[in-house]
Design an enzyme around this catalytic site. Sequence first.
Site, PDB file in Angstrom:
ATOM      1  N   ASP A  95      44.653  36.034  44.621  1.00 38.02           N
ATOM      2  CA  ASP A  95      44.779  37.446  44.978  1.00 38.02           C
ATOM      3  C   ASP A  95      46.233  37.898  44.904  1.00 38.02           C
ATOM      4  O   ASP A  95      46.564  38.907  44.262  1.00 38.02           O
ATOM      5  CB  ASP A  95      44.247  37.688  46.395  1.00 38.02           C
ATOM      6  CG  ASP A  95      42.745  37.471  46.512  1.00 38.02           C
ATOM      7  OD1 ASP A  95      42.003  38.450  46.458  1.00 38.02           O
ATOM      8  OD2 ASP A  95      42.326  36.302  46.639  1.00 38.02           O
ATOM      9  N   THR A 141      36.241  37.965  46.438  1.00 34.72           N
ATOM     10  CA  THR A 141      36.964  36.726  46.767  1.00 34.72           C
ATOM     11  C   THR A 141      36.030  35.648  47.305  1.00 34.72           C
ATOM     12  O   THR A 141      36.219  34.455  47.047  1.00 34.72           O
ATOM     13  CB  THR A 141      38.082  37.016  47.787  1.00 34.72           C
ATOM     14  OG1 THR A 141      38.961  38.010  47.252  1.00 34.72           O
ATOM     15  CG2 THR A 141      38.887  35.764  48.077  1.00 34.72           C
ATOM     16  N   SER A 143      30.927  41.261  43.580  1.00 31.63           N
ATOM     17  CA  SER A 143      31.997  42.068  43.015  1.00 31.63           C
ATOM     18  C   SER A 143      31.543  43.111  41.999  1.00 31.63           C
ATOM     19  O   SER A 143      30.365  43.414  41.858  1.00 31.63           O
ATOM     20  CB  SER A 143      33.040  41.149  42.363  1.00 31.63           C
ATOM     21  OG  SER A 143      32.616  40.690  41.093  1.00 31.63           O
TER      22      SER A 143
END
Length: 441
Positions: free
Chosen positions: A112, A209, A349
């Site tokens: 990230d 994530t 996502s």
Amino acid sequence: MAIKISHNLGLEIWNNNNFIRSNKTHLNFSGKLGYCLSKFGKTRSFSVMEDLKTSSLLAPEPVKNYSQELDVAVRAVQLACSLCQRVQNSLISKNGDGVQSKDDNSPVTIADWSVQATVSWILSESFGSSNVSIIAEEDIQNLSKAKAGGILKDVVKTVNECLAEAPRFGLKSPKMALGTTEVLEAISRCNSLGGPAGRFWTLDPVDGTLGFVRGDQYAIALALIEDGEVVLGVLGCPNYPMRKEWLNYHHRYHRMISKLTPPTSESWDKGCVLYARRGSGEAWMQPLLHVNKNLVWPNSAKPVRVSTIDNPSLATFCEPVEKANSSHSFTEGLAHSVGLRKQPLRVYSMVKYTAIARGDAEIFMKFSKAGYKEKIWDHAAGVVIIQEAGGVVTDAGGRPLDFSKGIYLEGLDRGVVASAGANLHDKIIEAVDASWDSSSL
């Protein structure tokens, strides 16, 4: 009702927040033109070109095709995908070491922060730091904590390893390795507040994530917004295969195949990058760059279009894997009432946007639970890609998503609905209206 003349699309007639596009008229002009309405509700007939010449209220705007911005954005996302693949393999082998929890208990990883620093640095070097404004998900608060000292060192190392590979992707690399301060500055530079005026980028460095740390699906999402409108979007999906038939195999099988085949093998492509530019009427997909190869634009790109299925009984719908931010029970009931019979495609996502744009599924529905606010970086890139691929994205009230209010989709009516076509979309919107009172959302 108004008419919008686009330099490359032709005539777009806006009516009730929807548009009808005609590709038959191509004018080298970008501007807006209104019909004059009489008090009897009738429109005055006029020649478009004649009125454009004589109207003193209209001034030609510079033609903007954003080709340079799109080129850099795609290359940056390709590079970010390469970074994420290495980090994901490392996380899996280390049983999750390198994962931190943010204040809201959501996970954040080396990838990230590393992607955010890398993309921030590339955009600033490509267009000048004074010309680049970015809204991104991560900040340096958690990374700067003492307990994260080891992770910070790994982030700096990962960023420099990634940027060293930048020339392979047609991008500039730094003259010397970035130091800790420079990496932190690149991450913290992504502090734009957005708004209705000006230009800014939105970046979700690793969307999904939780899927990422589990070795599953995730996405890198980059979009450019100008004056409140998304003008280009890029989605990198490292674990979403180019070939639809590979979707029948679990992602762990993909990794096994990767280890059995040579690194340079092009017999299959397990990841892809999708991109689109607003007003082009086209969305494109290209494979991830293979190891030890250079990116030659446009890297075997091919156009993608949404599915032509408009029968709900034949349609597939996507919904989030996570139950924390979405109501599965409501979407299941809604799907049944509309006539959707196929099992939902649950993926982490913004890969869901990719599935719709490519025609792998037809509907995406997300209805957030009370108190949850949708962020613009979770939708901007996917929205423009689906729209240019021929699909429709609105809130559950049928209104366009508003990206001009800052970091959140303020004014969102209940949820987000994306569909392959207008017929399916209308049926979903009608079903939401009919079912909402019993939703408890």
